[in-house]
Structure formats: structure tokens, C-alpha cells
Design an enzyme around this catalytic site. Structure first.
Site, PDB file in Angstrom:
ATOM      1  N   ARG A 136      -1.324  22.536 -15.781  1.00  0.00           N
ATOM      2  CA  ARG A 136      -0.398  21.492 -16.216  1.00  0.00           C
ATOM      3  C   ARG A 136      -0.580  21.148 -17.693  1.00  0.00           C
ATOM      4  NH1 ARG A 136       1.538  16.844 -11.923  1.00  0.00           N
ATOM      5  NH2 ARG A 136       2.671  15.571 -13.389  1.00  0.00           N
ATOM      6  N   GLU A 188      -3.130  17.959 -12.478  1.00  0.00           N
ATOM      7  CA  GLU A 188      -3.541  18.196 -13.865  1.00  0.00           C
ATOM      8  C   GLU A 188      -4.937  18.745 -14.020  1.00  0.00           C
ATOM      9  OE1 GLU A 188      -2.750  14.877 -16.492  1.00  0.00           O
ATOM     10  OE2 GLU A 188      -0.969  15.932 -17.114  1.00  0.00           O
ATOM     11  N   HIS A 239       0.998  13.157 -30.132  1.00  0.00           N
ATOM     12  CA  HIS A 239       0.353  11.880 -29.799  1.00  0.00           C
ATOM     13  C   HIS A 239      -0.332  11.264 -31.010  1.00  0.00           C
ATOM     14  CE1 HIS A 239       0.117  12.606 -25.205  1.00  0.00           C
ATOM     15  NE2 HIS A 239       1.129  11.834 -25.515  1.00  0.00           N
ATOM     16  N   HIS A 274       2.212  18.140 -27.917  1.00  0.00           N
ATOM     17  CA  HIS A 274       1.785  16.766 -27.650  1.00  0.00           C
ATOM     18  C   HIS A 274       0.464  16.395 -28.307  1.00  0.00           C
ATOM     19  CE1 HIS A 274       5.091  16.892 -24.895  1.00  0.00           C
ATOM     20  NE2 HIS A 274       4.875  15.657 -24.472  1.00  0.00           N
ATOM     21  N   LYS A 303       3.756  11.420 -11.557  1.00  0.00           N
ATOM     22  CA  LYS A 303       2.859  10.576 -12.359  1.00  0.00           C
ATOM     23  C   LYS A 303       3.509   9.214 -12.564  1.00  0.00           C
ATOM     24  CE  LYS A 303       1.499  13.278 -15.983  1.00  0.00           C
ATOM     25  NZ  LYS A 303       0.779  13.350 -17.265  1.00  0.00           N
ATOM     26  N   ASN A 342       1.653  20.170 -22.360  1.00  0.00           N
ATOM     27  CA  ASN A 342       1.298  19.388 -23.544  1.00  0.00           C
ATOM     28  C   ASN A 342       1.573  20.108 -24.856  1.00  0.00           C
ATOM     29  OD1 ASN A 342       0.532  17.108 -22.187  1.00  0.00           O
ATOM     30  ND2 ASN A 342      -1.579  17.792 -21.933  1.00  0.00           N
ATOM     31  N   ARG A 389       0.806  -1.237   0.000  1.00  0.00           N
ATOM     32  CA  ARG A 389       0.000   0.000   0.000  1.00  0.00           C
ATOM     33  C   ARG A 389       0.832   1.278   0.000  1.00  0.00           C
ATOM     34  NH1 ARG A 389      -3.045  -3.228   3.351  1.00  0.00           N
ATOM     35  NH2 ARG A 389      -4.889  -3.992   2.242  1.00  0.00           N
ATOM     36  N   HIS A 437       9.113   9.329 -28.809  1.00  0.00           N
ATOM     37  CA  HIS A 437       8.169  10.297 -28.258  1.00  0.00           C
ATOM     38  C   HIS A 437       8.618  11.751 -28.507  1.00  0.00           C
ATOM     39  CE1 HIS A 437       5.323  12.190 -25.581  1.00  0.00           C
ATOM     40  NE2 HIS A 437       6.324  12.750 -24.930  1.00  0.00           N
ATOM     41  N   LYS A 482       9.131  22.718 -14.950  1.00  0.00           N
ATOM     42  CA  LYS A 482       8.177  21.659 -14.599  1.00  0.00           C
ATOM     43  C   LYS A 482       7.773  21.784 -13.133  1.00  0.00           C
ATOM     44  CE  LYS A 482       6.407  17.191 -15.324  1.00  0.00           C
ATOM     45  NZ  LYS A 482       6.464  15.842 -15.854  1.00  0.00           N
ATOM     46  N   GLU A 539      12.001  17.940 -25.473  1.00  0.00           N
ATOM     47  CA  GLU A 539      11.162  18.252 -24.307  1.00  0.00           C
ATOM     48  C   GLU A 539      11.739  19.451 -23.556  1.00  0.00           C
ATOM     49  OE1 GLU A 539       8.241  16.933 -23.364  1.00  0.00           O
ATOM     50  OE2 GLU A 539       8.136  14.929 -24.251  1.00  0.00           O
TER      51      GLU A 539
END
Ligand SMILES: NC(=O)c1ccc[n+]([C@@H]2O[C@H](COP(=O)([O-])OP(=O)(O)OC[C@H]3O[C@@H](n4cnc5c(N)ncnc54)[C@H](O)[C@@H]3O)[C@@H](O)[C@H]2O)c1
Ligand SMILES: [Zn+2]
Length: 370
Positions: free
Chosen positions: A242, A238, A253, A249, A144, A246, A122, A266, A228, A186
Site C-alpha cells: 500500500r 498498509e 506532505h 506524498h 481508512k 504514497n 461499537r 493536498h 486502489k 491523485e
């Protein structure tokens, strides 16, 4: 040494950036987690071969009882079954809640280890030691975690903030060239969305950066992490802000899925996406022509990007199927000047199509003027 606080609730942590930090990682973690004894270093074969000995020696010197746990390398192992296998290994080795997980690798190791640390017993403490540019400037910061499903990337995951992020730019010396460049996009993205000095320096010193000059890398990583950190602190889960991360992106994507994650890394997809978003912004009159071409030129200065071998229609289709698309409305992060972006949701379809078609032309004929 640069120390950047990541101010998240309930427990802030630092990202520490320094060339040669790996050799001091054990001592450094001893100070951050003085009561702990045991840690499990999750890694992949290339890092075990090149850098693990150094990290393990440093952990021992810091009084850690450290054990290496290897997972298979590659995005296709970023799946739930890897979490199960690693959990079995941890429990066989007697890990408990007081043990610390050290994620030693790129974004894949970081995401898997983060999810593992949030689930095992946990929840246990996690330290990120990122080893790719992408992981150092982006994936290791912000908490994340996640794994992929057949239906898509990162569909199962948690938020689990690390106790520390230790960044040693020296480990980038062994990174394959294409991975190295891919991560730089990035960093350039961080420049465009909120760090004009970072953008300028990357624009002016691409040669030195591509030669992996240690001082340049340290500075560039620190600025990206600062950006960041600012965004994550303002919007840990998010909600809104945030989303600016993107930039590049949305179309990025779509390109990744349309090419089935095969022909573009990526960062390379994001690079094309940044060019497309910049063209959309220019077409809508939200950015001046000079700044728009500076962004495109800066992206292209980091080397040749793989051509886009899918139709514009397929890219648009993927764009609309994106999980972040709400009610069929596609959100774009558009630059308005260097260092500033805005989120726009009412971009006319023909403008998007125009940008995608230009992108395909540009990618197939690099003599076309940027
Ligand atoms: N959690 C987040 O916020 C976040 C953000 C961005 C991306 N990501 C995730 O990150 C992943 C991509 O990460 P990545 O680009 O780092 O890829 P990766 O982790 O697959 O690493 C790329 C390759 O480089 C090798 N490698 C790593 N460091 C090395 C080194 N120092 N020397 C030699 N080889 C080395 C790896 O073994 C691997 O083969 C994706 O799964 C993506 O979803 C997560
Ligand atoms: Zn990204």
C-alpha cells in the site's frame, strides 16, 4: 455502469460508478442492504444545497427512512469534537446499530463519517457517496477513517470498510475548479504507479478531462478505483504494497506541513511531490529521461500549480519529521517507468535537496523547461 469489487476480509464490497447514480442510490442500497430501514446522511452545507434533495428523494424511493445530519464544512472540523457532536445528534434521533451511516461529501465527510460509524454503538454499517474527485478516486476506497490532532493529520482513526461505495461523476459538475484539478493529480498518480493506459489517456485528453466530459471522468475514476482496489486487496492494513500509493506524498506532505496547509491543496502538494520524486528517480538513473519528462509534463498539463514559498531547508526538515519516517530514514516511491514504481530508502540527501531546489525554481519560474 461499472462495478468494481473491493476484495477485503471478511466482507468484500463493490464500488459502483455511473453518471446519474445519485438518482438511483436508494434502490441500489436497497439491494445491497435489503433488511435495513433507517439511514443517516452525514453531509456539509454545499452538498445539502446542491445535491441533497436529489439524494434524499432517491433514498425515499428506495424505501429508506433517511435523515440528513449536517456537520460544519472544512478540514478544521475533521476533529474528535465533531465525532462527539454527531454521535449526540445520532442518539437524539434514535439511531441504533441497525441504522446505516451514509457519508455524502468529500474526503473530510468520508473520514469523519467512517470514524463515527466505527465508534457509534461499537460499530454500524457505512456507505460512502463521495462527491469530490479526491474522494471518488481515493479516500472513499480502502476503509481508512480518521481525524486530526493538533500534533498532526489523521493521528486518530480506525479501519472500517464501507458496505458499498456509490460514485456519481455528475456531482463533480458543481465542484470548485481548483478542487476539481487537485483531485485529478491523485488519478494521474494511479496512472504512474500501475495503470499506464490511464496515464496515457490523461496525458492525451487533459482538455476534455478539464472540461469535465462525463465519459472521460467515468473512465478515469473507474481506472483509479481499480488500481486502489488491487493495492488495498493485497495489503488491507498498509504493511508494504500500500506504500506505493504514497507516490508524490513524501515531499508532498513535507510541502503541506511546511506551508501549514494554507497555500497548497493536498492534490497540488502531491503534484509537486510527483515531479520531485520523478526528478530524484531520473537523477539516480532509475527512469529514462523521456519517461521522466512525460510525467512532469502530464502533471503540468492540468493547470498552474501554486508556487512553493518556503525554503528548501524547511522542506527537508519537515521531510525528516514526517510520522512515516522510521529511524530518520525517508522512504521514496520512485517511478522506474510509466506504470511502475519502487520504494527506495537510500536516496542520498544531496539528491533530495537538489530535487527540492529544482522544484522551487520550477514553481517560481514556470518558463523553466519541464
Ligand atoms: N481515508 C483515506 O484513505 C483518505 C485518502 C485521501 C485523503 N483523505 C482525506 O480527505 C480529505 C480531503 O478531502 P477532499 O479533498 O475531498 O476535501 P473536502 O472534503 O474538504 O472537500 C473540499 C470542498 O469541496 C466541497 N464539495 C465537496 N463536494 C462538492 C461538490 N460535489 N460540489 C460542490 N462542492 C463540493 C466541500 O464542501 C469542501 O468545501 C483530507 O482530510 C484527507 O486526509 C482520506
Ligand atoms: Zn493523497
Amino acid at each position: 455502469m461499472v462495478r468494481i469489487p473491493i476484495s477485503v476480509e471478511p466482507r468484500p464490497y463493490d464500488a459502483i460508478i455511473e453518471s446519474g447514480l445519485l438518482a438511483r442510490a436508494g434502490m441500489c442500497l436497497r439491494q445491497i442492504l435489503p433488511e435495513r430501514r433507517r439511514c443517516f446522511v452525514i453531509t456539509v452545507a454545499p452538498l445539502r444545497r446542491k445535491w441533497a434533495r436529489q439524494l434524499m428523494a432517491s433514498l425515499a424511493a428506495g424505501g429508506w427512512e433517511a435523515r440528513l445530519v449536517e456537520m460544519p464544512d472544512g478540514e478544521r472540523y475533521k476533529v474528535l469534537s465533531t465525532i462527539e457532536k454527531l454521535s449526540e445528534k445520532l442518539s437524539e434521533s434514535g439511531a441504533d446499530r441497525e441504522s446505516v451511516i451514509v457519508a455524502f461529501g468529500g474526503g473530510v465527510v468520508g473520514d469523519v463519517s467512517g470514524l463515527l460509524a466505527s465508534l457509534f454503538m461499537r460499530g454500524m454499517d457505512l456507505v460512502q457517496v463521495p462527491t469530490t474527485v479526491l474522494a471518488q478516486v481515493d479516500a472513499s476506497i480502502g476503509g481508512k477513517t480518521g481525524v486530526n490532532l493538533k500534533a498532526g493529520k489523521n493521528l486518530v482513526g480506525t479501519f472500517h470498510q464501507p458496505r458499498a461505495v456509490l460514485i456519481d461523476p455528475e456531482v463533480l459538475s458543481t465542484l470548485p475548479a481548483r478542487e476539481f484539478r487537485s483531485g485529478l493529480y491523485e488519478a494521474l498518480k494511479c496512472g504512474v504507479i500501475g495503470k499506464p493506459d490511464l496515464f496515457r489517456r490523461m496525458e492525451e485528453r487533459s482538455d476534455r478531462i478539464l472540461r469535465r466530459d462525463a465519459a472521460e471522468l467515468e473512465w478515469l475514476i473507474a481506472e483509479s478505483v481499480r488500481l486502489k482496489a488491487e493495492v488495498v486487496a493485497a495489503d488491507e492494513r498498509e504493511g508494504g504494497l500500500r506504500r506505493i500509493l504514497n507516490f508524490g506524498h513524501t515531499i508532498g506532505h513535507a510541502l503541506e506541513t511546511a506551508t501549514r496547509y494554507r497555500s497548497l491543496l493536498h492534490g497540488e502538494a502531491v503534484a509537486w511531490g510527483m515531479i520531485a520524486a520523478t526528478r530524484i528517480a531520473a537523477r539516480l538513473g532509475r527512469i529514462d529521461g523521456h519517461s521522466a519528462s512525460r510525467i512532469t509534463e502530464a502533471v503540468l498539463a492540468f493547470g498552474r500549480l501554486p508556487a512553493i514559498a518556503v525554503s528548501s531547508r524547511e522542506i527537508i526538515r519537515r521531510l525528516q519529521a514526517d510520522k512515516k519516517t522510521k529511524n530518520g530514514i525517508v522512504h521514496f516511491v520512485l517511478p522506474t517507468e510509466i506504470g511502475r514504481v519502487q520504494v527506495v530508502s537510500d536516496v542520498p540527501q544531496e539528491v533530495v535537496l537538489g530535487a527540492v531546489e529544482e522544484l522551487r525554481r520550477l514553481s517560481q519560474n514556470r518558463k523553466v523547461q519541464a
